[in-house]
Motif scaffolding. Sequence first.
Motif, short mmCIF file in Angstrom:
data_model
loop_
_atom_site.label_atom_id
_atom_site.label_comp_id
_atom_site.label_asym_id
_atom_site.label_seq_id
_atom_site.Cartn_x
_atom_site.Cartn_y
_atom_site.Cartn_z
N GLN A 97 69.33 -7.44 50.74
CA GLN A 97 69.75 -8.07 51.99
C GLN A 97 70.69 -9.24 51.71
OE1 GLN A 97 66.38 -9.15 54.41
NE2 GLN A 97 65.41 -7.15 54.21
N LEU A 98 70.38 -10.04 50.71
CA LEU A 98 71.21 -11.20 50.39
C LEU A 98 72.55 -10.78 49.78
CD1 LEU A 98 68.50 -13.57 48.86
CD2 LEU A 98 69.57 -13.76 51.11
N ALA A 99 72.57 -9.66 49.06
CA ALA A 99 73.80 -9.22 48.41
C ALA A 99 74.80 -8.64 49.40
CB ALA A 99 73.48 -8.20 47.33
N GLY A 100 74.31 -7.98 50.45
CA GLY A 100 75.22 -7.37 51.42
C GLY A 100 76.04 -6.26 50.78
N SER A 101 77.28 -6.12 51.24
CA SER A 101 78.15 -5.06 50.72
C SER A 101 79.06 -5.54 49.59
CB SER A 101 79.01 -4.49 51.85
OG SER A 101 79.79 -5.53 52.45
N ASP A 102 79.24 -6.85 49.45
CA ASP A 102 80.16 -7.39 48.43
C ASP A 102 79.45 -7.81 47.16
OD1 ASP A 102 82.24 -7.04 50.24
OD2 ASP A 102 81.98 -9.05 51.09
N GLY A 103 78.18 -8.17 47.25
CA GLY A 103 77.46 -8.65 46.09
C GLY A 103 76.73 -7.55 45.36
N ALA A 104 76.28 -7.85 44.15
CA ALA A 104 75.55 -6.91 43.32
C ALA A 104 74.20 -7.52 42.95
CB ALA A 104 76.34 -6.56 42.06
N VAL A 105 73.20 -6.68 42.91
CA VAL A 105 71.85 -7.09 42.50
C VAL A 105 71.71 -6.86 41.01
CG1 VAL A 105 69.39 -6.68 42.77
CG2 VAL A 105 70.89 -6.60 44.77
N LEU A 106 71.48 -7.95 40.28
CA LEU A 106 71.32 -7.89 38.83
C LEU A 106 69.86 -8.12 38.48
CD1 LEU A 106 72.30 -7.93 35.86
CD2 LEU A 106 72.82 -10.36 36.16
N ALA A 107 69.22 -7.12 37.88
CA ALA A 107 67.83 -7.23 37.46
C ALA A 107 67.77 -7.64 36.00
CB ALA A 107 67.10 -5.91 37.67
N VAL A 108 66.98 -8.66 35.70
CA VAL A 108 66.81 -9.15 34.33
C VAL A 108 65.42 -8.77 33.87
CG1 VAL A 108 66.86 -11.16 32.82
CG2 VAL A 108 68.36 -11.08 34.84
N VAL A 109 65.34 -7.95 32.82
CA VAL A 109 64.07 -7.43 32.31
C VAL A 109 63.90 -7.87 30.87
CG1 VAL A 109 62.75 -5.33 31.82
CG2 VAL A 109 64.21 -5.44 33.84
N PHE A 110 62.69 -8.28 30.52
CA PHE A 110 62.39 -8.74 29.16
C PHE A 110 61.71 -7.62 28.38
CE2 PHE A 110 62.45 -12.62 31.72
CZ PHE A 110 63.31 -13.41 30.97
#
Length: 406
Positions: free
Chosen positions: A115-128
């Motif tokens: 929702q916060l990223a919308g259409s222009d942003g990308a969701v970056l998941a950081v996994v350890f």
Amino acid sequence: MSDIIRRDPRAEWIARNRLHPLHAAMQPAQHSWMGPNGVIRKNVHGVGFIGPNGIKRIDRSGAQQGGATKRTAAVEVQLPLHQVPSPAFYINVVPDMVGGRLSSHDRDLLGLARQLAGSDGAVLAVVFGEHKESAFATAGVDRLLVLEGHEFDGYSPEQRVQGLRAVDQQFNPRHWLLPDSRSGGGELGRRFAASLKERPATRVWQIKGEECIGRAGAGQQDLARPLPRLILAAAECADPISDTRHEVLPVALSTALARSLPRIEDLGAVAVDPAAIPMAEAEFIFSGGNGVKDWALFHQTAAALGATEGASRVAVDDGFMARDRQVGASGTWVTARVYVAVGISGAIQHLQGIGACDKVVAINLDPGCDMIKRADLSVIGESAAILQALIDAVQTYRSGAKRDAA
């Protein structure tokens, strides 16, 4: 034509008879319900549901048009691919990844990030470290960054904060999202906020524009504040992604992480008696009901699996289990990662109590009971024979592991 509404006794009888083949078709579709935390949940798979990306669920089985064809498990629906070639900004998410997989809390968090990223942003998941998850694409992840190394194994908050600082310097995300949970996200988020000298928003369950709303006053009040850069979100903060799939492009840090001597030493996990774990905090629950005939074998199986014992109301009323072991709306609401129901038919109160469990395994003789319909994995058969086979399998696995270690 008469305006009198006439009843169909046969249809009413089928709706009451759970063993009838048409029983499920006579049940009203549930479009929304209240979750264990008081948040109204919506059925994202229901016909007519409009997802956060504006895509409406339609019925391709032909049932709406009166067709006789039904969609089977072999028919795979290809979701539309969401691509962000050149992101204008990033929304970074650090899921708990308990057991190396995304939990329901993590999926809610990724839905909020989408929702916060919308259409222009990308969701970056950081996994350890290493993970076992293969469904990042359908969970809403556009970019995946895996921070590998033995320094991230076990309880390592200092090293993880150092890794997140390096990610923050390289990608400069607009927002950081972490689960406000007891599985590590709550502590890691607060440590990371102190490192960034940011004031995070905690226990956030809703975001409206540039304002977020979080729980306060022991969960009895709501606190609204401007949307900060670092957000610690509660469970059910948003609907998980269900109508799109994403690229999950791998990314890496441009510079090597600096190594430092940790001030905290992880001495490993400490064995805890499963019976001493409160039901609301247990991650693995082995629950028995009216279908259990050999309770000694049931206790032996729970001990072999290392699970916390639970029970249905019928088993508690009959005196086979203590009252504090009762699961359900009239007992304890549980949020286990794995819930095994042995001989439990699935009364509505019991199903409400396990609504927040990630995976449900049902062992029952009745293939048409409600618990079988709710379960992610069902085993149809006599409980005594299945439990004995389960004990044998566990012993064989452990003896093989000891042989390999030697």
